[in-house]
Every structure is written in C-alpha cells, then in structure tokens.
Design an enzyme around this catalytic site. Structure first.
Site, PDB file in Angstrom:
ATOM      1  N   HIS A 111       0.849  -1.189   0.000  1.00 55.72           N
ATOM      2  CA  HIS A 111       0.000   0.000   0.000  1.00 55.72           C
ATOM      3  C   HIS A 111       0.881   1.235   0.000  1.00 55.72           C
ATOM      4  O   HIS A 111       1.884   1.303   0.696  1.00 55.72           O
ATOM      5  CB  HIS A 111      -0.923   0.008   1.222  1.00 55.72           C
ATOM      6  CG  HIS A 111      -1.974  -1.037   1.139  1.00 55.72           C
ATOM      7  ND1 HIS A 111      -3.184  -0.818   0.538  1.00 55.72           N
ATOM      8  CD2 HIS A 111      -1.985  -2.321   1.550  1.00 55.72           C
ATOM      9  CE1 HIS A 111      -3.909  -1.914   0.597  1.00 55.72           C
ATOM     10  NE2 HIS A 111      -3.191  -2.848   1.202  1.00 55.72           N
ATOM     11  N   ALA A 158      10.714 -22.721   7.596  1.00 54.20           N
ATOM     12  CA  ALA A 158       9.292 -22.589   7.902  1.00 54.20           C
ATOM     13  C   ALA A 158       9.032 -21.383   8.796  1.00 54.20           C
ATOM     14  O   ALA A 158       9.804 -21.082   9.704  1.00 54.20           O
ATOM     15  CB  ALA A 158       8.784 -23.856   8.578  1.00 54.20           C
ATOM     16  N   LYS A 178      16.986 -14.115   7.994  1.00 55.40           N
ATOM     17  CA  LYS A 178      18.424 -13.806   7.917  1.00 55.40           C
ATOM     18  C   LYS A 178      19.159 -15.074   7.495  1.00 55.40           C
ATOM     19  O   LYS A 178      18.711 -16.184   7.736  1.00 55.40           O
ATOM     20  CB  LYS A 178      18.954 -13.352   9.289  1.00 55.40           C
ATOM     21  CG  LYS A 178      18.313 -12.076   9.813  1.00 55.40           C
ATOM     22  CD  LYS A 178      18.717 -10.882   8.984  1.00 55.40           C
ATOM     23  CE  LYS A 178      18.078  -9.613   9.530  1.00 55.40           C
ATOM     24  NZ  LYS A 178      18.021  -8.547   8.567  1.00 55.40           N
TER      25      LYS A 178
END
Length: 182
Positions: A111, A158, A178
């Site tokens: 946005h 995950a 990271k």
C-alpha cells in the site's frame, strides 16, 4: 463513501472495466476447482489455470491455493502446497523445481502511504514484483514480501518472513529472515 470506494477499485484495475469483469469471472469459476481433492483436483486446477495465468508448466497445484491477479503470475515446473496464497498484482515469477510449502503467502504489492494529506485508503497500491528462481525450497508458513528475488538453490525455513533478496544457495530463517547457512 461508495463513490470513493468505486474510484479506488477502478484505479486498482487501471480504469479498465474488462479487467474487473475478467477478475470476477476468474474468481467465480476458480471457486469450483479450488477445493477439489488431489490428485484429480490438481490436474483440473492446472488445466483451468492455463487460461488465466501468464504461464503455468506444472500439474501440481494443490487444493485451496488462492490466486489474485493471475494474469501476472508465472509458474514453472514446480509444486505448490495446500493453501498457498499468491497475490500477483505486481507480478510473481516462479521458476522450475521449486517446492513451496503449505500456507505460504506471496505478496507482490504494498500500500502506498507516502502522501500525508490523503488517507492510505485513497493512495492505491505499489507494484513490487517477486522472483523465485529455479531449485528453491520454501518451507511451510513462509511470507514473502514484494521486491524480493530468491535465487537458485536457496532454502527458506518454515515460518520465515522474507523481506530482502536471498543469495544463491543461502539458507534463511526467522522474522525477518536472515542467512543462517549456505
């Protein structure tokens, strides 16, 4: 209020009424195929999606996968797990031999909120393409944000949130993701 909403809606589709009509035709028809059980459902979804996606070279489209702006999504010979969410507003390109785990979300937009004189609601969307190169593994529940390239051989753990480019053969995990290995 309604007029503002309709104007914002038209701006999202570049003022093209045909794009709006095609979007709703796609969403309505895809709703028929979206939850058909595997393996027949995978094949029927892949056949149906050939008419709407920019490119699709796989038959492995598991149940519950959501596509928004499918005309901007390319999928090579790869596997998408159940309940993956793909918002292709800014463009998504998925290469070959990519494994995408269940409940992964890929957003190719954001946005706009730069103009402090206007509500965010009226500032529209910014296109931020996502590129996932060949031979990538994306674990379950990963979120991939716009303006990201995940290079070949990368592994994403995950539950990670990927907000920056991923180097070739890098292993990334965490929120934000990271590098934790190669």
């Amino acid at each position: 209020m309604l007029d503002d909403y309709l104007q914002d809606f038209k701006n999202t589709f570049d003022g093209n009424p045909l794009k709006i009509i095609l979007r709703y035709i796609f969403l309505t028809l895809y709703g028929i195929f979206k939850y058909l059980p595997t393996p027949i459902g995978d094949i029927l979804r892949a056949i149906f999606l050939k008419f709407f996606l920019k490119k699709i070279d796989t038959l492995w489209i598991r149940e519950g996968i959501t596509f928004h702006f499918p005309e901007n999504i390319s999928i090579g010979d790869s596997v998408l797990g159940e309940f993956v969410y793909l918002n292709g507003y800014g463009g998504i390109e998925i290469g070959n031999k990519v494994l995408i785990g269940t409940d992964t979300k890929i957003f190719s937009h954001d946005h706009n909120f730069a103009d402090l004189t206007k509500p965010i609601w009226h500032q529209g969307l910014i296109k931020k393409p996502v590129f996932i190169k060949d031979d990538v593994f994306i674990g379950c529940g990963v979120t991939i944000l716009g303006n990201v390239t995940i290079n070949s051989g990368a592994v994403i753990g995950a539950g990670s949130v990927v907000s920056e480019d991923v180097s070739e053969n890098a292993i990334m995990a965490g929120v934000p993701a990271k590098v934790i290995g190669m």
